[in-house]
Write a protein that holds these residues in place. Structure first.
Motif, PDB file in Angstrom:
ATOM      1  N   SER A   1       0.932  -1.358  -0.128  1.00  0.00           N
ATOM      2  CA  SER A   1       0.065   0.033   0.067  1.00  0.00           C
ATOM      3  C   SER A   1       0.887   1.216   0.091  1.00  0.00           C
ATOM      4  O   SER A   1       0.435   2.419  -0.374  1.00  0.00           O
ATOM      5  CB  SER A   1      -0.858   0.219   1.172  1.00  0.00           C
ATOM      6  OG  SER A   1      -0.125   0.075   2.480  1.00  0.00           O
ATOM      7  N   ASP A   2       1.962   1.224   0.669  1.00  0.00           N
ATOM      8  CA  ASP A   2       2.995   2.414   0.286  1.00  0.00           C
ATOM      9  C   ASP A   2       3.981   2.281  -0.624  1.00  0.00           C
ATOM     10  O   ASP A   2       5.013   2.705  -0.381  1.00  0.00           O
ATOM     11  CB  ASP A   2       3.542   2.563   1.827  1.00  0.00           C
ATOM     12  CG  ASP A   2       4.119   1.230   2.203  1.00  0.00           C
ATOM     13  OD1 ASP A   2       4.249   0.244   1.645  1.00  0.00           O
ATOM     14  OD2 ASP A   2       4.790   1.194   3.430  1.00  0.00           O
TER      15      ASP A   2
ATOM     16  N   GLN B   1       4.814   2.910  -6.810  1.00  0.00           N
ATOM     17  CA  GLN B   1       3.968   3.251  -7.896  1.00  0.00           C
ATOM     18  C   GLN B   1       2.524   3.830  -7.437  1.00  0.00           C
ATOM     19  O   GLN B   1       2.127   4.823  -7.730  1.00  0.00           O
ATOM     20  CB  GLN B   1       3.406   1.666  -8.269  1.00  0.00           C
ATOM     21  CG  GLN B   1       4.620   0.695  -8.978  1.00  0.00           C
ATOM     22  CD  GLN B   1       4.989  -0.243  -7.736  1.00  0.00           C
ATOM     23  OE1 GLN B   1       5.426   0.263  -6.682  1.00  0.00           O
ATOM     24  NE2 GLN B   1       4.719  -1.575  -8.258  1.00  0.00           N
ATOM     25  N   ARG B   2       2.277   3.518  -6.043  1.00  0.00           N
ATOM     26  CA  ARG B   2       0.796   4.158  -5.440  1.00  0.00           C
ATOM     27  C   ARG B   2       1.538   5.440  -5.176  1.00  0.00           C
ATOM     28  O   ARG B   2       0.417   6.509  -5.436  1.00  0.00           O
ATOM     29  CB  ARG B   2       0.720   3.239  -4.160  1.00  0.00           C
ATOM     30  CG  ARG B   2      -0.050   2.072  -4.443  1.00  0.00           C
ATOM     31  CD  ARG B   2      -0.456   1.239  -3.220  1.00  0.00           C
ATOM     32  NE  ARG B   2      -1.045   0.017  -3.593  1.00  0.00           N
ATOM     33  CZ  ARG B   2      -2.497  -0.156  -3.525  1.00  0.00           C
ATOM     34  NH1 ARG B   2      -3.335   0.800  -2.996  1.00  0.00           N
ATOM     35  NH2 ARG B   2      -2.958  -1.396  -3.620  1.00  0.00           N
TER      36      ARG B   2
END
Length: 303
Positions: A285-286, A289-290
């Motif tokens: 989630s970190d 890409q995000r």
């Protein structure tokens, strides 16, 4: 600090983030994917759909003769105007050793075997015996530096070879292109040096457990990387010492945010980079890409 003066570092701190990917015996064959290697690669595009760069997750040390390159990687690197790594310069063992020694010492520290949980003291003694070490080798050495050195020496003993890792191959393929880095060896060590005592203890404990184990999870994880299983890598990036919130934030999240800022500036300045960083930084989630998507860039997987 006897050990700091004589150690020959074979890995940089970044390897610690993927140390489970790296500890192999010299006799152990390179894992083969079920089919052709599908190591994950992402492209970065602007809102017009123009491809502006690439993101690639590396393994810092691999068994010799591991077949991981695929045409899409070669093509992406050829289309890029620069290679961007965690550290621009190839590892210089002397410089790394001096940087470590500069930060790692604190007078009056208890021996490492007295800093970890009592239940893990036998495990640390087991690791010492396997690696030919004792507490005396780490006199007045901070826990983070003990952990890094145990990881490095265990990798050496097991036959881990950074020259077989992703970065040296990418450097050769990028010959003639400039090479940039998000960090320096000094700044990487500084991240570890800034860890609070509790996080340093957790790091040392987890490295001790990893170094004491004789499992075969490493082969499975390399195979995961070869087949491009970023979800599996994301799971691994939340286990071991990275399961600790403080260590995860310091060693992954905060660094990813800094790198995303640097990459965003680079792209807005007209660069077309091929970015290659440890696979753990491109999972979860970190992930990088995000963070780039949050800055307005379109990120898509390259087939």
């Amino acid at each position: 600090m006897t050990m700091l003066r004589r150690i020959v570092l074979a890995v940089i701190p970044a390897l610690l983030l993927g140390m489970a990917f790296s500890w192999f015996s010299r006799e152990q064959p390179a894992p083969e994917p079920a089919g052709p290697a599908r190591v994950a690669l992402w492209q970065i595009a602007d809102k017009s759909g123009t491809v502006r760069g690439y993101l690639f997750g590396t393994v810092h040390a691999l068994p010799p003769k591991t077949k991981w390159l695929r045409p899409a990687i070669n093509d992406a690197l050829a289309k890029s105007d620069r290679l961007v790594l965690e550290i621009a310069e190839p590892l210089d063992q002397t410089i790394a050793g001096e940087a470590l020694a500069e930060l790692a010492g604190t007078a009056g520290l208890p021996p490492p075997s007295e800093r970890i949980g009592p239940n893990l003291k036998p495990e640390l003694i087991k690791v010492y015996k396997k690696l030919g070490l004792t507490d005396a080798d780490f006199a007045d050495t901070e826990s983070w530096a003990v952990a890094l050195q145990l990881a490095a020496i265990a990798g050496q003993k097991a036959g881990s070879d950074p020259e077989s890792g992703s970065e040296p191959t990418l450097r050769r393929l990028a010959a003639g292109k400039p090479v940039a880095g998000f960090e320096t060896i000094q700044s990487q060590f500084a991240v570890f040096d800034a860890l609070p005592p509790r996080e340093q203890k957790v790091l040392l404990q987890e490295v001790t457990k990893e170094a004491a184990s004789n499992g075969d999870e490493e082969t499975a994880m390399i195979a995961m990387w070869l087949r491009g299983d970023d979800l599996g890598i994301a799971r691994e990036a939340n286990e071991g010492f990275l399961a600790d919130a403080g260590l995860h934030t310091a060693l992954l999240t905060n660094r990813n945010r800094d790198w995303a800022d640097q990459l965003d500036t680079m792209l807005k300045g007209g660069a077309k980079p091929f970015v290659a960083v440890g696979a753990a930084h491109l999972a979860g989630s970190d992930s990088l890409q995000r963070l780039m998507m949050a800055r307005g860039w379109d990120i898509t997987r390259v087939p």
